[in-house]
Design a protein around this motif. Structure first.
Motif, PDB file in Angstrom:
ATOM      1  N   ARG A  22       0.834  -1.221   0.000  1.00  0.00           N
ATOM      2  CA  ARG A  22       0.000   0.000   0.000  1.00  0.00           C
ATOM      3  C   ARG A  22       0.862   1.263   0.000  1.00  0.00           C
ATOM      4  O   ARG A  22       0.401   2.337  -0.382  1.00  0.00           O
ATOM      5  CB  ARG A  22      -0.921   0.018   1.231  1.00  0.00           C
ATOM      6  CG  ARG A  22      -2.011  -1.022   1.222  1.00  0.00           C
ATOM      7  CD  ARG A  22      -2.848  -0.943   2.489  1.00  0.00           C
ATOM      8  NE  ARG A  22      -2.043  -1.117   3.696  1.00  0.00           N
ATOM      9  CZ  ARG A  22      -2.472  -0.834   4.938  1.00  0.00           C
ATOM     10  NH1 ARG A  22      -3.697  -0.360   5.120  1.00  0.00           N
ATOM     11  NH2 ARG A  22      -1.684  -1.026   5.978  1.00  0.00           N
ATOM     12  N   CYS A  23       2.119   1.108   0.444  1.00  0.00           N
ATOM     13  CA  CYS A  23       3.014   2.270   0.487  1.00  0.00           C
ATOM     14  C   CYS A  23       3.263   2.863  -0.905  1.00  0.00           C
ATOM     15  O   CYS A  23       3.698   4.007  -1.023  1.00  0.00           O
ATOM     16  CB  CYS A  23       4.354   1.886   1.119  1.00  0.00           C
ATOM     17  SG  CYS A  23       4.185   1.393   2.840  1.00  0.00           S
ATOM     18  N   LEU A  24       2.980   2.085  -1.952  1.00  0.00           N
ATOM     19  CA  LEU A  24       3.201   2.576  -3.324  1.00  0.00           C
ATOM     20  C   LEU A  24       2.130   3.550  -3.778  1.00  0.00           C
ATOM     21  O   LEU A  24       2.304   4.230  -4.783  1.00  0.00           O
ATOM     22  CB  LEU A  24       3.222   1.392  -4.301  1.00  0.00           C
ATOM     23  CG  LEU A  24       4.505   0.568  -4.323  1.00  0.00           C
ATOM     24  CD1 LEU A  24       4.293  -0.706  -5.115  1.00  0.00           C
ATOM     25  CD2 LEU A  24       5.646   1.387  -4.915  1.00  0.00           C
ATOM     26  N   THR A  25       1.010   3.611  -3.053  1.00  0.00           N
ATOM     27  CA  THR A  25      -0.090   4.445  -3.537  1.00  0.00           C
ATOM     28  C   THR A  25      -0.463   5.570  -2.576  1.00  0.00           C
ATOM     29  O   THR A  25      -1.282   6.403  -2.911  1.00  0.00           O
ATOM     30  CB  THR A  25      -1.345   3.591  -3.804  1.00  0.00           C
ATOM     31  OG1 THR A  25      -1.631   2.828  -2.625  1.00  0.00           O
ATOM     32  CG2 THR A  25      -1.134   2.658  -4.977  1.00  0.00           C
ATOM     33  N   HIS A  26       0.128   5.591  -1.358  1.00  0.00           N
ATOM     34  CA  HIS A  26      -0.268   6.683  -0.461  1.00  0.00           C
ATOM     35  C   HIS A  26       0.488   7.964  -0.809  1.00  0.00           C
ATOM     36  O   HIS A  26       1.409   7.967  -1.619  1.00  0.00           O
ATOM     37  CB  HIS A  26      -0.149   6.284   1.016  1.00  0.00           C
ATOM     38  CG  HIS A  26       1.238   6.124   1.546  1.00  0.00           C
ATOM     39  ND1 HIS A  26       2.248   7.034   1.319  1.00  0.00           N
ATOM     40  CD2 HIS A  26       1.783   5.171   2.361  1.00  0.00           C
ATOM     41  CE1 HIS A  26       3.337   6.660   1.959  1.00  0.00           C
ATOM     42  NE2 HIS A  26       3.092   5.534   2.574  1.00  0.00           N
TER      43      HIS A  26
END
Length: 394
Positions: A49-53
């Protein structure tokens, strides 16, 4: 001849500053430290999820530099040194980044590079840059009061910080820092583009919190009361389309809007700035003393409207009194593809994008003054300074 791919081609484009189109290649060389994967890739594997926040710039900047022509494998010829640490990739189940491990992680990485290479110790980090896209940058806290109390991590005091947080005269912004836009997913926004001929039938638009009851139960602290004031004064005003609901048509709606409100939240910045520029919606910036992304290259005064926090109750009068020709001029400038490109971190990178604006910012700081190099025995940094919790091993 290199081909230029433009993500955002819109008609009637105004002109942006020439600086936006500067090419940093050939103007600087960056050495990327190779760290154990526990500082970056393994953290990302645990939580993609760190790729989209909105803090994902730290990950994409690392990927970009690994294949960038400014990268050098010879540290002796480097102008700048980059340490790839993913300090924002510790998310709650709801996807909110927690900054509590970040200081220990950053200290650990600096201890590693200062022990294994000689370059940090020559300047105590003055020719190093770090991407720290937290709410309050390297102060590593999401609440301003606590961030101010902590201050910038002592070991980063001499480094150049590349951060989303920007506010004048604030302990969490060092002089010489490079303020960048938050990450907004380019492909996702591209997929929601509608015809540029669509009329802008909504005058003022905002979607988001007005109160943060969980973290600010008494109200007034969150957004310094500015968002609450927007709601209390304009919830029934027909010119204002404002709500806490986040519709699936959010991106399409923004392309039908004249003015997009960009009030501060816990920090002065938000992704709405990026969304406003991308979708041609004039950003109404309500955040006193904000330092905006790439302010030396993007003419924010010409494309946006600045409203003081104390003047929020007069927002309707302020916006309705702007002459139509001024609105049109701002819209034409916003339609410029290079303005939009500068706000994005596309994959793969494109000329003039946010990656290149960061490199331009670093190149403009060169050459380094010889005074950054320490004389034998000279020291500035205190390795034991800061809260006791930060000194524990990571």
């Amino acid at each position: 001849m290199r081909s230029v791919i433009v993500l955002w081609g819109l008609p009637n484009a105004g002109s942006a500053g020439d600086v936006l189109e500067d090419d940093p290649v050939g103007r600087l060389k960056v050495f990327v430290y190779e760290l154990p994967s526990k500082y970056n890739k393994k953290i990302l594997q645990k939580d993609p999820r760190c790729l989209t926040h909105m803090f994902a710039a730290e990950i994409f900047m690392h990927r970009f530099l690994l294949s960038s022509p400014v990268r050098t494998l010879n540290p002796e010829e480097a102008d700048w040194f980059y340490t790839p640490v993913y300090t924002t990739c510790d998310l709650t189940p709801n996807g909110l980044p927690l900054p509590f491990k970040s200081p220990r992680m950053m200290r650990s990485a600096i201890q590693l590079i200062s022990s294994n290479w000689p370059y940090w110790n020559r300047t105590e980090g003055a020719n190093h840059f770090f991407v720290v896209p937290h709410d309050f940058g390297a102060c590593f806290h999401y609440q301003e009061e606590k961030a101010i109390e902590r201050g910038i991590l002592p070991l980063l005091q001499r480094a150049t910080l590349v951060q989303t947080f920007g506010q004048r005269n604030h302990v969490c912004l060092n002089e010489g820092s490079i303020t960048i836009p938050p990450y907004a997913p380019p492909q996702k926004m591209q997929a929601h583009l509608i015809s540029p001929d669509t009329p802008r039938s909504i005058f003022v638009y905002f979607r988001g919190l007005f109160y943060d009851v969980g973290n600010d139960p008494e109200g007034g602290y969150y957004a310094r009361g500015a968002r609450a004031s927007v709601w209390e004064n304009f919830k029934d005003n027909p010119l204002f389309d404002i709500s806490t609901e986040h519709p699936t048509t959010y991106y399409e709606d923004m392309q039908r809007v004249v003015f997009c409100l960009c009030p501060l939240g816990w920090a002065p910045w938000s992704p709405r700035l990026v969304e406003g520029v991308i979708f041609g919606c004039i950003p109404v910036i309500i955040a006193d003393d904000i330092v905006l992304p790439f302010a030396d290259a993007i003419p924010w005064e010409e494309i946006g409207v600045f409203v003081a926090e104390k003047d929020v109750p007069n927002l309707d009068t302020i916006l309705t009194s702007i002459p139509p020709e001024v609105i049109l001029r701002k819209q034409r400038l916003l339609a410029n593809p290079s303005m939009k490109q500068a706000m994005l971190f596309p994959q793969p990178a494109q000329p003039g994008d946010a990656f290149h604006q960061i490199l331009n910012g670093l190149a403009r700081k060169l050459p380094h003054h010889k005074s950054i190099f320490l004389r034998p025995g000279e020291k500035f940094l205190n390795w034991t300074a800061g809260p006791v919790g930060d000194l524990k091993p990571w």
